[in-house]
Scaffold this motif. Structure first.
Motif, PDB file in Angstrom:
ATOM      1  N   VAL A 137      -5.696  -7.468  -6.306  1.00  0.00           N
ATOM      2  CA  VAL A 137      -5.716  -8.172  -5.016  1.00  0.00           C
ATOM      3  C   VAL A 137      -6.962  -7.782  -4.221  1.00  0.00           C
ATOM      4  O   VAL A 137      -7.671  -8.640  -3.670  1.00  0.00           O
ATOM      5  CB  VAL A 137      -4.448  -7.860  -4.199  1.00  0.00           C
ATOM      6  CG1 VAL A 137      -4.566  -8.401  -2.770  1.00  0.00           C
ATOM      7  CG2 VAL A 137      -3.206  -8.444  -4.877  1.00  0.00           C
ATOM      8  N   ALA A 138      -7.238  -6.477  -4.175  1.00  0.00           N
ATOM      9  CA  ALA A 138      -8.403  -5.998  -3.420  1.00  0.00           C
ATOM     10  C   ALA A 138      -9.707  -6.500  -4.032  1.00  0.00           C
ATOM     11  O   ALA A 138     -10.617  -6.929  -3.306  1.00  0.00           O
ATOM     12  CB  ALA A 138      -8.390  -4.467  -3.369  1.00  0.00           C
ATOM     13  N   ARG A 139      -9.828  -6.458  -5.363  1.00  0.00           N
ATOM     14  CA  ARG A 139     -11.049  -6.929  -6.022  1.00  0.00           C
ATOM     15  C   ARG A 139     -11.277  -8.421  -5.773  1.00  0.00           C
ATOM     16  O   ARG A 139     -12.420  -8.892  -5.719  1.00  0.00           O
ATOM     17  CB  ARG A 139     -10.963  -6.677  -7.526  1.00  0.00           C
ATOM     18  CG  ARG A 139     -10.901  -5.223  -7.922  1.00  0.00           C
ATOM     19  CD  ARG A 139     -12.264  -4.570  -8.030  1.00  0.00           C
ATOM     20  NE  ARG A 139     -12.101  -3.169  -8.377  1.00  0.00           N
ATOM     21  CZ  ARG A 139     -11.997  -2.691  -9.610  1.00  0.00           C
ATOM     22  NH1 ARG A 139     -12.078  -3.545 -10.637  1.00  0.00           N
ATOM     23  NH2 ARG A 139     -11.861  -1.401  -9.834  1.00  0.00           N
ATOM     24  N   LEU A 140     -10.178  -9.146  -5.630  1.00  0.00           N
ATOM     25  CA  LEU A 140     -10.275 -10.586  -5.402  1.00  0.00           C
ATOM     26  C   LEU A 140     -10.517 -10.930  -3.935  1.00  0.00           C
ATOM     27  O   LEU A 140     -10.557 -12.100  -3.572  1.00  0.00           O
ATOM     28  CB  LEU A 140      -8.990 -11.267  -5.884  1.00  0.00           C
ATOM     29  CG  LEU A 140      -8.802 -11.286  -7.405  1.00  0.00           C
ATOM     30  CD1 LEU A 140      -7.357 -11.630  -7.763  1.00  0.00           C
ATOM     31  CD2 LEU A 140      -9.760 -12.266  -8.060  1.00  0.00           C
ATOM     32  N   GLY A 141     -10.667  -9.904  -3.107  1.00  0.00           N
ATOM     33  CA  GLY A 141     -10.992 -10.130  -1.703  1.00  0.00           C
ATOM     34  C   GLY A 141      -9.811 -10.129  -0.766  1.00  0.00           C
ATOM     35  O   GLY A 141      -9.956 -10.465   0.416  1.00  0.00           O
ATOM     36  N   GLY A 142      -8.630  -9.736  -1.259  1.00  0.00           N
ATOM     37  CA  GLY A 142      -7.442  -9.699  -0.427  1.00  0.00           C
ATOM     38  C   GLY A 142      -7.196  -8.332   0.175  1.00  0.00           C
ATOM     39  O   GLY A 142      -7.855  -7.344  -0.170  1.00  0.00           O
ATOM     40  N   GLN A 143      -6.223  -8.274   1.074  1.00  0.00           N
ATOM     41  CA  GLN A 143      -5.820  -7.014   1.711  1.00  0.00           C
ATOM     42  C   GLN A 143      -4.469  -6.599   1.116  1.00  0.00           C
ATOM     43  O   GLN A 143      -3.484  -7.316   1.255  1.00  0.00           O
ATOM     44  CB  GLN A 143      -5.696  -7.168   3.232  1.00  0.00           C
ATOM     45  CG  GLN A 143      -7.029  -7.336   3.947  1.00  0.00           C
ATOM     46  CD  GLN A 143      -7.655  -8.699   3.738  1.00  0.00           C
ATOM     47  OE1 GLN A 143      -6.988  -9.722   3.866  1.00  0.00           O
ATOM     48  NE2 GLN A 143      -8.926  -8.733   3.404  1.00  0.00           N
ATOM     49  N   ALA A 144      -4.467  -5.441   0.453  1.00  0.00           N
ATOM     50  CA  ALA A 144      -3.286  -4.971  -0.252  1.00  0.00           C
ATOM     51  C   ALA A 144      -2.871  -3.601   0.255  1.00  0.00           C
ATOM     52  O   ALA A 144      -3.721  -2.764   0.571  1.00  0.00           O
ATOM     53  CB  ALA A 144      -3.551  -4.908  -1.758  1.00  0.00           C
ATOM     54  N   GLY A 145      -1.567  -3.362   0.304  1.00  0.00           N
ATOM     55  CA  GLY A 145      -1.054  -2.067   0.722  1.00  0.00           C
ATOM     56  C   GLY A 145      -0.009  -1.548  -0.250  1.00  0.00           C
ATOM     57  O   GLY A 145       0.921  -2.286  -0.617  1.00  0.00           O
ATOM     58  N   PHE A 146      -0.149  -0.293  -0.679  1.00  0.00           N
ATOM     59  CA  PHE A 146       0.845   0.350  -1.535  1.00  0.00           C
ATOM     60  C   PHE A 146       1.837   1.080  -0.646  1.00  0.00           C
ATOM     61  O   PHE A 146       1.444   1.891   0.197  1.00  0.00           O
ATOM     62  CB  PHE A 146       0.170   1.337  -2.493  1.00  0.00           C
ATOM     63  CG  PHE A 146       1.128   1.997  -3.449  1.00  0.00           C
ATOM     64  CD1 PHE A 146       1.631   1.305  -4.536  1.00  0.00           C
ATOM     65  CD2 PHE A 146       1.528   3.320  -3.258  1.00  0.00           C
ATOM     66  CE1 PHE A 146       2.517   1.911  -5.418  1.00  0.00           C
ATOM     67  CE2 PHE A 146       2.413   3.931  -4.129  1.00  0.00           C
ATOM     68  CZ  PHE A 146       2.912   3.227  -5.218  1.00  0.00           C
ATOM     69  N   ILE A 147       3.143   0.788  -0.836  1.00  0.00           N
ATOM     70  CA  ILE A 147       4.158   1.397   0.021  1.00  0.00           C
ATOM     71  C   ILE A 147       5.201   2.156  -0.801  1.00  0.00           C
ATOM     72  O   ILE A 147       6.328   2.366  -0.352  1.00  0.00           O
ATOM     73  CB  ILE A 147       4.838   0.349   0.931  1.00  0.00           C
ATOM     74  CG1 ILE A 147       5.437  -0.800   0.110  1.00  0.00           C
ATOM     75  CG2 ILE A 147       3.845  -0.184   1.954  1.00  0.00           C
ATOM     76  CD1 ILE A 147       6.281  -1.764   0.937  1.00  0.00           C
ATOM     77  N   GLY A 148       4.806   2.584  -2.003  1.00  0.00           N
ATOM     78  CA  GLY A 148       5.686   3.405  -2.820  1.00  0.00           C
ATOM     79  C   GLY A 148       5.454   4.883  -2.560  1.00  0.00           C
ATOM     80  O   GLY A 148       4.577   5.278  -1.779  1.00  0.00           O
ATOM     81  N   TRP A 149       6.255   5.731  -3.224  1.00  0.00           N
ATOM     82  CA  TRP A 149       6.159   7.172  -3.021  1.00  0.00           C
ATOM     83  C   TRP A 149       4.805   7.729  -3.452  1.00  0.00           C
ATOM     84  O   TRP A 149       4.282   7.371  -4.512  1.00  0.00           O
ATOM     85  CB  TRP A 149       7.244   7.895  -3.827  1.00  0.00           C
ATOM     86  CG  TRP A 149       8.632   7.767  -3.295  1.00  0.00           C
ATOM     87  CD1 TRP A 149       9.683   7.120  -3.873  1.00  0.00           C
ATOM     88  CD2 TRP A 149       9.128   8.321  -2.067  1.00  0.00           C
ATOM     89  NE1 TRP A 149      10.797   7.226  -3.088  1.00  0.00           N
ATOM     90  CE2 TRP A 149      10.497   7.962  -1.976  1.00  0.00           C
ATOM     91  CE3 TRP A 149       8.561   9.081  -1.043  1.00  0.00           C
ATOM     92  CZ2 TRP A 149      11.303   8.339  -0.904  1.00  0.00           C
ATOM     93  CZ3 TRP A 149       9.357   9.448   0.031  1.00  0.00           C
ATOM     94  CH2 TRP A 149      10.703   9.088   0.096  1.00  0.00           C
ATOM     95  N   LEU A 150       4.251   8.621  -2.625  1.00  0.00           N
ATOM     96  CA  LEU A 150       3.051   9.379  -2.949  1.00  0.00           C
ATOM     97  C   LEU A 150       3.321  10.853  -2.663  1.00  0.00           C
ATOM     98  O   LEU A 150       4.239  11.198  -1.903  1.00  0.00           O
ATOM     99  CB  LEU A 150       1.855   8.907  -2.114  1.00  0.00           C
ATOM    100  CG  LEU A 150       1.328   7.505  -2.386  1.00  0.00           C
ATOM    101  CD1 LEU A 150       0.203   7.165  -1.404  1.00  0.00           C
ATOM    102  CD2 LEU A 150       0.840   7.354  -3.821  1.00  0.00           C
ATOM    103  N   GLY A 151       2.514  11.740  -3.264  1.00  0.00           N
ATOM    104  CA  GLY A 151       2.660  13.172  -3.021  1.00  0.00           C
ATOM    105  C   GLY A 151       2.381  13.539  -1.581  1.00  0.00           C
ATOM    106  O   GLY A 151       1.640  12.843  -0.878  1.00  0.00           O
ATOM    107  N   ASP A 152       2.985  14.645  -1.141  1.00  0.00           N
ATOM    108  CA  ASP A 152       2.862  15.009   0.281  1.00  0.00           C
ATOM    109  C   ASP A 152       1.582  15.752   0.610  1.00  0.00           C
ATOM    110  O   ASP A 152       1.330  16.069   1.776  1.00  0.00           O
ATOM    111  CB  ASP A 152       4.080  15.814   0.743  1.00  0.00           C
ATOM    112  CG  ASP A 152       4.179  17.176   0.075  1.00  0.00           C
ATOM    113  OD1 ASP A 152       3.424  17.426  -0.888  1.00  0.00           O
ATOM    114  OD2 ASP A 152       5.021  17.989   0.519  1.00  0.00           O
ATOM    115  N   GLU A 153       0.746  16.035  -0.387  1.00  0.00           N
ATOM    116  CA  GLU A 153      -0.556  16.666  -0.153  1.00  0.00           C
ATOM    117  C   GLU A 153      -1.650  15.661  -0.482  1.00  0.00           C
ATOM    118  O   GLU A 153      -2.054  15.532  -1.641  1.00  0.00           O
ATOM    119  CB  GLU A 153      -0.710  17.928  -1.005  1.00  0.00           C
ATOM    120  CG  GLU A 153       0.211  19.064  -0.612  1.00  0.00           C
ATOM    121  CD  GLU A 153      -0.163  19.642   0.747  1.00  0.00           C
ATOM    122  OE1 GLU A 153      -1.322  19.450   1.184  1.00  0.00           O
ATOM    123  OE2 GLU A 153       0.708  20.270   1.375  1.00  0.00           O
ATOM    124  N   PRO A 154      -2.140  14.929   0.506  1.00  0.00           N
ATOM    125  CA  PRO A 154      -3.133  13.890   0.224  1.00  0.00           C
ATOM    126  C   PRO A 154      -4.349  14.371  -0.556  1.00  0.00           C
ATOM    127  O   PRO A 154      -4.867  13.632  -1.401  1.00  0.00           O
ATOM    128  CB  PRO A 154      -3.528  13.406   1.632  1.00  0.00           C
ATOM    129  CG  PRO A 154      -2.330  13.694   2.470  1.00  0.00           C
ATOM    130  CD  PRO A 154      -1.760  14.977   1.929  1.00  0.00           C
TER     131      PRO A 154
END
Length: 313
Positions: free
Chosen positions: A50-67
């Protein structure tokens, strides 16, 4: 309503160790010609598309607590996907995969998915309302309530499902108004071999589209308000690596849908994007931009949708 994103998604987020070999995967053994490490996962790679195609995408799944230690999340961010809305947990980690790729681009994926899946059930409605489209995969069975809320809030829910765990998968499929499924899974799930029969068996009054993807043989569609069942042939390309092609298809379909396109037009766009993606090695390296997709779609030899009344496999 103005929304900052076009597509949100949660699902598989992976780190892939890719091994290229000089013989087909049925040969039994072969020589390694190249090794690489890449980042993947169905939904994650779709959002990068989506991002490569010029769109705005957001990931809202679990990520680790230490960025600072969150390698997979940081890679998503470098690839243009917003991760600011994702819930974080100390036990969250990416799936680890080993992918073997033959000289014809065919692949075998061995994965360890004993990690946290889905997203937080406490994800606020305000987060879900940040985009008109939500993309999920088979791991969404861990977050049924979030998917249900997304539909209730009016989001289009696109389901990329490749396996079933029983009743929970049935419920996720029922929530989705756009089923975009591999034909092989749909055949097993529906107990039918013919794509036309499957399209009708998976249809319901709540659906906007049922889409069945079949690699180099193209895609099959039933869409709301249309009596025709469609077959969209694939672009004819020499595949180098098919890793991530399906994910690219889902991302392109989701973006086109967010831009107001019909399912048939979404498939034309996604078909071009997926074809371009297999011409380079790695799940994300070959993801195309919008202009290249449009050029492929406008080419003289671009595939033309065909009514399935005259379809032959």
């Amino acid at each position: 309503m103005s929304r900052p994103f076009q597509v949100l998604g949660f699902g598989a987020l992976a780190i892939d160790d890719i091994i290229y070999v000089d013989r087909g995967l049925t040969a039994g053994k072969g020589k390694v010609t190249k090794r690489a490490t890449d980042h993947g996962g169905n939904v994650a790679t779709a959002l990068v598309a989506v991002a490569r195609l010029g769109g705005q995408a957001g990931f809202i799944g679990w990520l680790g607590d230490e960025p600072t230690a969150d390698v997979a999340g940081s890679e998503l961010e470098r690839d243009g996907v917003d991760i600011s809305l994702a819930p974080r947990h100390a036990d969250a980690a990416p799936i680890r995969s080993v992918i073997t790729v033959g000289p014809d681009g065919d692949r075998f994926i061995a994965y360890d998915d004993n990690v946290m899946h889905g997203t937080s059930d406490a994800l606020p409605d305000d987060v879900l309302m940040q985009a008109p489209v939500l993309l999920i995969d088979g791991y969404a069975t861990h977050s049924e309530s979030v998917v249900a809320r997304a539909r209730a809030l009016g989001l289009a829910v696109i389901a990329d499902i490749e396996w079933t765990v029983g009743a929970a998968t049935d419920r996720i499929l029922a929530f989705a108004d756009h089923l975009v499924l591999p034909l092989a899974f749909a055949q097993e799930y529906a107990g039918e071999g013919d794509p036309t029969m499957i399209l009708d068996k998976l249809w319901s009054g709540d659906r906007s589209a049922v889409v069945l993807t079949d690699g180099e043989r193209g895609t099959y569609l039933r869409q709301r308000g249309d009596a025709i069942r469609w077959h969209v042939p694939a672009h004819q390309v020499q595949a180098v690596d098919t890793t991530g092609a399906g994910d690219c298809f889902h991302g392109a379909y989701a973006l086109a849908l967010a831009r107001g396109k019909s399912p048939l037009d979404c498939i034309a766009y996604a078909t071009a994007a997926a074809a371009i993606s297999v011409t380079a090695r790695g799940g994300r390296r070959g993801l195309p931009d919008h202009r290249t997709c449009l050029a492929w779609m406008a080419a003289e030899n671009a595939p033309v949708p065909l009514p399935m009344s005259g379809w032959r496999k």
